[in-house]
Design an enzyme around this catalytic site. Structure first.
Site, PDB file in Angstrom:
ATOM      1  N   ASP A  46       8.194 -60.719  -3.097  1.00 54.05           N
ATOM      2  CA  ASP A  46       7.596 -60.282  -1.195  1.00 54.05           C
ATOM      3  C   ASP A  46       8.319 -60.651  -0.069  1.00 54.05           C
ATOM      4  OD1 ASP A  46       5.997 -60.879   1.062  1.00 54.05           O
ATOM      5  OD2 ASP A  46       4.239 -60.837   0.082  1.00 54.05           O
ATOM      6  N   SER A  57       1.780 -56.440   3.250  1.00 53.75           N
ATOM      7  CA  SER A  57       1.777 -56.885   1.581  1.00 53.75           C
ATOM      8  C   SER A  57       0.880 -56.789   1.043  1.00 53.75           C
ATOM      9  CB  SER A  57       1.326 -58.184   1.810  1.00 53.75           C
ATOM     10  OG  SER A  57       3.109 -58.530   2.181  1.00 53.75           O
ATOM     11  N   PHE A  84      -2.222 -75.608  -5.904  1.00 52.32           N
ATOM     12  CA  PHE A  84      -1.777 -77.222  -5.621  1.00 52.32           C
ATOM     13  C   PHE A  84      -1.313 -77.552  -4.231  1.00 52.32           C
ATOM     14  CE2 PHE A  84      -0.368 -75.534  -9.613  1.00 52.32           C
ATOM     15  CZ  PHE A  84      -0.418 -76.221 -10.872  1.00 52.32           C
ATOM     16  N   ASP A 120       8.287 -63.599   1.823  1.00 53.47           N
ATOM     17  CA  ASP A 120       7.827 -63.067   3.682  1.00 53.47           C
ATOM     18  C   ASP A 120       7.942 -64.359   4.362  1.00 53.47           C
ATOM     19  OD1 ASP A 120       7.165 -60.830   4.812  1.00 53.47           O
ATOM     20  OD2 ASP A 120       5.057 -62.302   4.341  1.00 53.47           O
ATOM     21  N   HIS A 170       9.364 -64.582   8.246  1.00 51.98           N
ATOM     22  CA  HIS A 170       8.196 -63.742   9.418  1.00 51.98           C
ATOM     23  C   HIS A 170       8.406 -64.889  10.460  1.00 51.98           C
ATOM     24  CE1 HIS A 170       5.457 -60.291   8.317  1.00 51.98           C
ATOM     25  NE2 HIS A 170       5.507 -61.278   6.975  1.00 51.98           N
ATOM     26  N   ASP A 179       7.281 -56.042  -2.776  1.00 51.09           N
ATOM     27  CA  ASP A 179       6.348 -55.079  -1.832  1.00 51.09           C
ATOM     28  C   ASP A 179       6.982 -54.240  -0.453  1.00 51.09           C
ATOM     29  OD1 ASP A 179       7.180 -57.476  -0.880  1.00 51.09           O
ATOM     30  OD2 ASP A 179       5.181 -57.316  -0.773  1.00 51.09           O
ATOM     31  N   HIS A 180       7.986 -54.748   0.233  1.00 52.96           N
ATOM     32  CA  HIS A 180       8.066 -54.280   1.603  1.00 52.96           C
ATOM     33  C   HIS A 180       9.994 -55.185   1.922  1.00 52.96           C
ATOM     34  CE1 HIS A 180       6.931 -57.638   3.814  1.00 52.96           C
ATOM     35  NE2 HIS A 180       5.564 -57.710   2.943  1.00 52.96           N
TER      36      HIS A 180
END
Length: 517
Positions: A54, A98, A280, A329, A333, A370-371
């Site tokens: 991701d 996403s 988890f 990801d 961020h 994904d990106h």
């Protein structure tokens, strides 16, 4: 065998050789030999494993490779024989999120930003539109189950998060992971967590592993090592979907196991379990650098993937597994490059293990993202430099800058400070830029580092991996999977294209070219 031995000797020579002209000529010769040796595998894929990093941009891959073992090394997927690029735009956005990209990857249909498992007729928050089943899109999980294959997914994020959700859910807002986020005006819509446990294909997914306890069970409590995820939904409607999952399997006389820490996962006898749920964490699983690796802690992505394969491979008709390295990801961020690189390396570890476990003659393995993200790899650092270190001084302000930086970032990525009423760039050499909590400087400050709109790479090996070969639309990936495994829209197809299909594709290609003029 003789050829492999020669190639091995050449590789060993390169390791110890001076990097002169002969070295580079020999390196290229080895690559040509490897390329010439490749044969197209046109067998039907019994198994399919899809890995998604991701937010794993090309710069993320390059930086992670150097971070791991230096410039000349390769991550697990980088020597797979087939690769291409994917265009990631949405139907309504140049730079995607996403949920929409995962919908494209897993269903073969591009859609609107923040929408899960629905086509472009439904916009974000359109509950009424999402209830129209003609707008629902089936996923590779649906197709695989219809073909009698075992299915599963593993993620380091919440199991209800934006990337895994399109595998099983249809929702007009990716944030509707539990009931608390759904407005009263949209109460007719079922949240993503309930769709996973109560509806098809979710309730028939044999392996589900990741975080997200606070969406599946109400009023859970946090601990220091596993806090409540304040960024996400927190259920309070009295639900216990974990118990509901167990009750459903018991009522159907299925062999199942629910595990919630590393030790419990390690004690699973894969031969005796057909349905495995591993939750988890309350929210996402902890970042690898800060993860509790003890027996009562959280397992690694590699360990979860290995167990998932062991459980699924018992199915005589094969299996389909999706594995997400979702915290790449998450780290980006927040502008934490060191964390993102480590998460990428951990994805590589999971893929290395997978490639050793499976038979690539009948298993299609795909690795992609994904990106993109706004991470930047800046000039002009010396070879051998720490990728998390300082590059050089700016010729404009004489202040050093780091090798990695971000195009956008949050307040922690601030590059400037006020000194005597003037803006001055902060000197990163005064900080430990390799620290996991260090935030690389960003050009533009927003609330966080944003996604990028660039193409992302895709790599493949196994049956029909050669269908990955150029720049593709993102939705193409699901069609490659379906064609290779002969599931879903290609369940009745032979491995040889029909003449009328070739004619149709040719007409479409010509028409597209004319429109582009």
């Amino acid at each position: 065998m003789c050829r492999k031995f020669i190639l091995t000797l050449l590789h060993l020579h390169q390791v110890f050789a001076l990097e002169d002209a002969d070295y580079w000529h020999n390196t290229a010769r080895v690559e040509i030999e490897e390329a010439l040796a490749q044969k197209w595998n046109k067998k039907i894929a019994k198994n399919v494993i899809v890995f998604v990093g991701d937010g794993m941009s090309i710069d993320t891959i390059t930086a992670s490779r150097i971070y791991h073992r230096g410039e000349t090394s390769y991550l697990a997927w980088e020597k797979l024989p087939h690769m291409g690029l994917i265009k990631t735009y949405n139907t309504n956005k140049q730079v995607p999120d996403s949920a929409s990209t995962a919908t494209a990857l897993f269903s073969g249909v591009k859609t609107n930003s923040q929408v899960v498992g629905l086509d472009g007729n439904v916009g974000v928050g359109d509950c009424e539109g999402s209830l129209d089943e003609s707008y629902h899109v089936k996923s590779i999980i649906d197709w695989a189950q219809e073909a009698g294959k075992a299915t599963g997914f593993v993620t380091t994020t919440r199991v209800t998060h934006a990337t895994p959700a399109p595998l099983y859910a249809h929702c007009s807002n990716r944030k509707w992971e539990c009931e608390r986020e759904i407005p009263k005006s949209s109460s007719a819509c079922k949240d993503i967590a309930r769709q996973l446990i109560e509806d098809s294909p979710g309730k028939d997914i044999k392996v589900i592993m990741g975080g997200g306890r606070q969406m599946l069970k109400s009023n859970v409590t946090g601990t220091k090592s596993d806090p409540i995820d304040t960024w996400a939904c927190y259920s309070s409607d009295g639900r216990d979907l974990l118990s509901d999952w167990q009750n459903d399997k018991a009522e159907r006389n299925l062999r199942y196991k629910l595990v919630q820490n590393t030790n419990e996962l390690r004690n699973v006898d894969a031969a005796e379990v057909d349905y495995l749920m591993g939750i988890f964490a309350n929210g996402h699983i902890s970042m690898d650098w800060n993860r509790d690796t003890g027996p009562t802690g959280q397992p690694s992505l590699e360990e979860m993937t290995k167990m998932a394969i062991k459980v699924l491979e018992k199915e005589t008709k094969g299996f389909l597994l999706v594995v997400e390295g979702g915290l790449i990801d998450f780290a980006h961020h927040r502008g934490h490059a060191a964390q993102a690189l480590r998460e990428t390396v951990r994805l590589s570890d999971a893929i290395n293990t997978t490639l050793e476990l499976v038979n690539l003659d009948d298993t299609l393995v795909i690795v992609t993202s994904d990106h993109s993200h706004s991470l930047m790899f800046n000039g002009y650092s010396d070879r051998g430099s720490s990728i998390l270190g300082i590059s050089q001084k700016s010729k404009m302000d004489q202040i050093p800058y780091t090798i990695l930086s971000y195009g956008t970032g949050g307040p922690n990525n601030m590059a400037y400070e006020l000194k005597g009423g003037n803006a001055s760039r902060i000197d990163p050499s005064k900080f430990n830029t390799s620290d996991f909590t260090y935030s690389q400087q960003a050009t533009i400050i927003t609330n966080e580092a944003y996604h990028g709109g660039g193409d992302v790479p895709i790599y493949a090996i196994g049956p029909f991996a050669h269908l990955i070969h150029s720049t593709h639309e993102q939705n193409y990936v699901a069609h490659v999977i379906a064609y290779a495994a002969k599931i879903g829209p290609y369940s009745n197809e032979s491995s040889t294209p029909r003449l009328n299909d070739i004619v149709i594709v040719t007409i479409i290609a010509v028409f597209t070219s004319v429109l582009a003029l």
